[in-house]
Design an enzyme around this catalytic site. Structure first.
Site, mmCIF file in Angstrom:
data_model
loop_
_atom_site.group_PDB
_atom_site.id
_atom_site.type_symbol
_atom_site.label_atom_id
_atom_site.label_comp_id
_atom_site.label_asym_id
_atom_site.label_seq_id
_atom_site.Cartn_x
_atom_site.Cartn_y
_atom_site.Cartn_z
ATOM 1 N N ASP A 3 14.424 3.715 14.263
ATOM 2 C CA ASP A 3 13.925 3.550 15.631
ATOM 3 C C ASP A 3 12.648 4.352 15.847
ATOM 4 O OD1 ASP A 3 16.124 1.894 16.651
ATOM 5 O OD2 ASP A 3 17.315 3.643 16.108
ATOM 6 N N LYS A 41 17.556 7.280 14.280
ATOM 7 C CA LYS A 41 18.263 6.049 13.954
ATOM 8 C C LYS A 41 19.491 5.937 14.853
ATOM 9 C CE LYS A 41 18.978 4.625 9.845
ATOM 10 N NZ LYS A 41 18.696 3.260 10.343
ATOM 11 N N GLU A 83 25.225 4.845 8.354
ATOM 12 C CA GLU A 83 23.866 4.872 7.782
ATOM 13 C C GLU A 83 23.577 6.238 7.169
ATOM 14 O OE1 GLU A 83 21.535 1.631 10.589
ATOM 15 O OE2 GLU A 83 21.749 3.665 11.321
HETATM 16 O O1 LIG Z 1 19.406 2.688 13.127
HETATM 17 C C1 LIG Z 1 19.565 1.493 13.186
HETATM 18 C C2 LIG Z 1 20.877 0.872 13.465
HETATM 19 O O2 LIG Z 1 21.845 1.844 13.757
HETATM 20 C C3 LIG Z 1 18.422 0.585 12.935
HETATM 21 O O3 LIG Z 1 17.912 0.845 11.679
HETATM 22 C C4 LIG Z 1 17.368 0.829 13.958
HETATM 23 O O4 LIG Z 1 17.954 0.646 15.243
HETATM 24 C C5 LIG Z 1 16.181 -0.103 13.798
HETATM 25 O O5 LIG Z 1 16.553 -1.404 14.098
HETATM 26 P P1 LIG Z 1 15.515 -2.590 14.096
HETATM 27 O O6 LIG Z 1 15.102 -2.812 12.680
HETATM 28 O O7 LIG Z 1 16.286 -3.758 14.691
HETATM 29 O O8 LIG Z 1 14.358 -2.189 14.989
#
Ligand SMILES: O=C(CO)[C@H](O)[C@H](O)COP(=O)(O)O
Length: 232
Positions: free
Chosen positions: A86, A96, A105
């Site tokens: 994020d 994240k 993760e």
């Molecule tokens: O941490 C995460 C999920 O828990 C994702 O990696 C993060 O939200 C990024 O998502 P996106 O690729 O849809 O922008």
């Protein structure tokens, strides 16, 4: 190039780091899903890998597309994890958990020799915190845990809204059966201190600050794709 195309370009570049025989951590989110789609094509062409997914959602997509899966119990050491983020700071500190998968993760990234982040350039920031920090908490004692987070943040000079993540009218529940509090602290100057303070709270299961885990970020923007290494 639209937002989806940027994610595909970052994912395509990351695929170049995948070697035959690798044990791969596979991330969660829309960018990681583009990676899964490209990976599945390679698997169809004969690439031999085994993947450990970071969420039930990613597991379902891998299964649907024919990417072979394992677990960290069967395959406790991974060669490489590819995941989205994020926010990404110049040291490759990350926020994240926007997709709610931060606990798995982080466990998967920590079990990997290397983590590569894939993202479009909108995720790059000078200092983490514009994106609300996801904090995964045990549902038991939610009120007390929330107060403890507020106190710990205040001791570090941070304050902001703590919002329990909802889906429709009920709290969002993670794959591990926990809740998520999204903490809008704004800029977090000392991410390590906040990480340590949150880890010291018993009701906090994990938080979305990923510090020292990512070795490279593959960042796509209109002008092309570049690889960012941690600033020293
Ligand atoms: O941490 C995460 C999920 O828990 C994702 O990696 C993060 O939200 C990024 O998502 P996106 O690729 O849809 O922008």
């Amino acid at each position: 190039m639209d937002a989806r195309q940027l994610k595909i370009e970052a994912a395509r570049e990351a695929l170049g780091h995948v070697e035959d025989g690798m044990k791969l951590g596979i991330g969660t989110g829309s960018t990681a899903e583009e990676f899964v789609r490209l990976l599945a094509v390679k698997v169809g062409e004969g690439l031999s890998i085994i993947g450990v997914p970071t969420s039930e959602r990613t597991a379902a997509l891998c299964t649907e597309l024919g990417v072979p899966l394992s677990t960290l119990d069967e395959t406790p050491r991974l060669d490489l994890t590819i995941d989205g983020a994020d926010e990404i700071d110049p040291h490759l500190g990350l926020i994240k958990g926007g997709g709610g998968a931060l606990l798995r993760e982080k466990i998967v990234a920590a079990a990997s020799s290397k983590m590569i982040v894939i993202a479009d350039a909108s995720k790059l920031v000078d200092t983490l915190g514009r994106f609300p920090l996801p904090i995964e908490v045990n549902p038991f004692g939610l009120g007390a845990t929330r107060a403890a987070i507020e106190d710990a943040a205040a001791r570090l000079g941070l304050k902001g809204e703590l919002t329990l993540r909802m889906t429709n009218d009920a709290p969002f529940v993670t794959d591990g059966g926990h809740f998520i509090i999204d903490a809008s602290f704004g800029r977090i100057p000392d991410t390590r201190a906040l990480s340590d303070a949150l880890h010291a709270i018993p009701g906090v299961v994990e938080h979305g600050l990923f510090l020292g885990l990512a070795k490279a970020a593959i960042v796509a923007e209109a002008g092309g794709v570049r690889t960012v290494r941690p600033a020293v």
